[in-house]
Design a protein around this motif. Sequence first.
Motif, PDB file in Angstrom:
ATOM      1  N   SER A 103      -0.977  -3.522   9.110  1.00 35.07           N
ATOM      2  CA  SER A 103       0.396  -3.190   8.750  1.00 35.07           C
ATOM      3  C   SER A 103       1.197  -2.913  10.028  1.00 35.07           C
ATOM      4  O   SER A 103       0.886  -1.974  10.753  1.00 35.07           O
ATOM      5  N   MET A 122      -3.315  -2.294  -0.774  1.00 38.24           N
ATOM      6  CA  MET A 122      -4.246  -2.404  -1.903  1.00 38.24           C
ATOM      7  C   MET A 122      -4.152  -3.780  -2.569  1.00 38.24           C
ATOM      8  O   MET A 122      -5.167  -4.349  -2.979  1.00 38.24           O
ATOM      9  N   ALA A 123      -2.937  -4.304  -2.675  1.00 36.06           N
ATOM     10  CA  ALA A 123      -2.768  -5.622  -3.296  1.00 36.06           C
ATOM     11  C   ALA A 123      -3.457  -6.704  -2.475  1.00 36.06           C
ATOM     12  O   ALA A 123      -4.123  -7.594  -3.031  1.00 36.06           O
ATOM     13  N   ALA A 166      -6.548   4.688  -0.383  1.00 39.07           N
ATOM     14  CA  ALA A 166      -6.766   3.276  -0.684  1.00 39.07           C
ATOM     15  C   ALA A 166      -7.963   2.736   0.083  1.00 39.07           C
ATOM     16  O   ALA A 166      -8.782   1.983  -0.459  1.00 39.07           O
ATOM     17  N   THR A 177       2.870  -6.916   5.870  1.00 35.26           N
ATOM     18  CA  THR A 177       1.456  -6.617   6.087  1.00 35.26           C
ATOM     19  C   THR A 177       0.654  -7.912   6.067  1.00 35.26           C
ATOM     20  O   THR A 177       0.870  -8.774   5.212  1.00 35.26           O
ATOM     21  N   SER A 179       2.761   0.490   3.625  1.00 34.50           N
ATOM     22  CA  SER A 179       2.776   0.556   2.168  1.00 34.50           C
ATOM     23  C   SER A 179       1.341   0.512   1.649  1.00 34.50           C
ATOM     24  O   SER A 179       0.650  -0.504   1.793  1.00 34.50           O
ATOM     25  N   ALA A 180       0.914   1.620   1.065  1.00 32.38           N
ATOM     26  CA  ALA A 180      -0.440   1.650   0.492  1.00 32.38           C
ATOM     27  C   ALA A 180      -0.555   0.632  -0.634  1.00 32.38           C
ATOM     28  O   ALA A 180      -1.612  -0.002  -0.802  1.00 32.38           O
ATOM     29  N   GLU A 181       0.528   0.431  -1.387  1.00 36.41           N
ATOM     30  CA  GLU A 181       0.499  -0.527  -2.495  1.00 36.41           C
ATOM     31  C   GLU A 181       0.281  -1.950  -1.986  1.00 36.41           C
ATOM     32  O   GLU A 181      -0.498  -2.721  -2.558  1.00 36.41           O
ATOM     33  N   GLU A 182       0.963  -2.292  -0.899  1.00 35.09           N
ATOM     34  CA  GLU A 182       0.797  -3.640  -0.361  1.00 35.09           C
ATOM     35  C   GLU A 182      -0.597  -3.825   0.226  1.00 35.09           C
ATOM     36  O   GLU A 182      -1.224  -4.882   0.058  1.00 35.09           O
ATOM     37  N   LEU A 215      -2.084   8.401   1.116  1.00 36.50           N
ATOM     38  CA  LEU A 215      -2.208   7.273   0.189  1.00 36.50           C
ATOM     39  C   LEU A 215      -2.972   6.115   0.816  1.00 36.50           C
ATOM     40  O   LEU A 215      -3.793   5.464   0.159  1.00 36.50           O
ATOM     41  N   GLN A 275       6.307  -7.075   2.674  1.00 39.43           N
ATOM     42  CA  GLN A 275       6.774  -6.122   3.672  1.00 39.43           C
ATOM     43  C   GLN A 275       6.173  -6.389   5.054  1.00 39.43           C
ATOM     44  O   GLN A 275       6.320  -5.574   5.955  1.00 39.43           O
TER      45      GLN A 275
END
Length: 257
Positions: A54, A65-66, A93, A37, A60-63, A89, A35
Motif C-alpha cells: 500500500s 483484504m480484498a 487483517a 494498493t 485501506s484494510a478493506e482493499e 485494522l 486506491q
Amino acid sequence: MNQTNDPLMTVVSAYASVFEDLATVATGRARRGPQGTVLAISGAPVASLNAIISPGAEPSAEEIMALAATETPWELPWSIQVRGVPSPLVAQAAAGHGLTQFTRQPLMVRHSSQGLPEEPVVDGLRVRVVPVDELDLYARTVADGFGTPHEVFQALTDPNLVKIDGLAFYLAELDGVPVGTGMTAVSGDMAGIFNITTLPDHRRRGYGRAITVEMVRAGFAAGAGTAYLYASEMGEPVYRSIGFRTEEYLTVITAPS
C-alpha cells in the motif's frame, strides 16, 4: 492526507510499481486496487517478493483484504507491506491470514539537487550492466550475496525482464569474477535501487558502496531527480555516507519464521 501533502507517496508508489512490473513478467499475477494498493506475486519462495503493497500513508484494510482474498489459499510465503505503523485494522487483517511478524525497513532517499556522489576509487573493481544472456549469472550471484538457494531468484533469469522500461541489472567484478550485484528501476523522476549485495568473502572492502554510487549516478544520468532504496540495518550507514537520508519506515508483515 492527499498526495500533495505526502511527497513520499510518489516514492512508495514507484516502489510498488517495480514489484507490479516484475510480477507481470514473471507470473502474470499482478493487480491493483482502486486506491492504488498493489498485489504482486513473483513466484519466488520469499515472503517479501510476493506482496500486497500500500503506497498511501493511511492504508485501506478493506482493499488489502480484498486483494488478499483473490489469492486465497496462498501457496507461497507472502507479505503485507505498509508505511509506518500499521493501523489496528491492517494488523487484524494480516493476522487473519497468519501474518503476525512485523519487520521495519528504513526508506532512504537522495536527491539530485545534492549533486552526484563522488566515484569511489576501488582498485580493480568494475561495475557493469548485465546483458540478457547473463541474467542467469546475475541471479546466481544475487542468491549467493543474500546467502539463499539459487532457485529463490530464478525469476530474475527471465529474458523478458529486459523489456521493462528503466530496469537494469548490475554486476560488480574483480578480474572478471562477480563479487556483488545491484538493480535499478528508473521511471520518470524516480530511480529505485534494489538487490545490492556483496559476496561474503568480499565484504568490508567498499564494494557495496561502489555499486550503489554507480547506480545512483546512472539513475540521475537517466533523468531521475530522486533515488530511493529500502535499507537493511547493515547497509543503512553505508547509504547514509553517500548522502541518503531516512525519511520513514516500511513495515513488512509476514508469517512467523
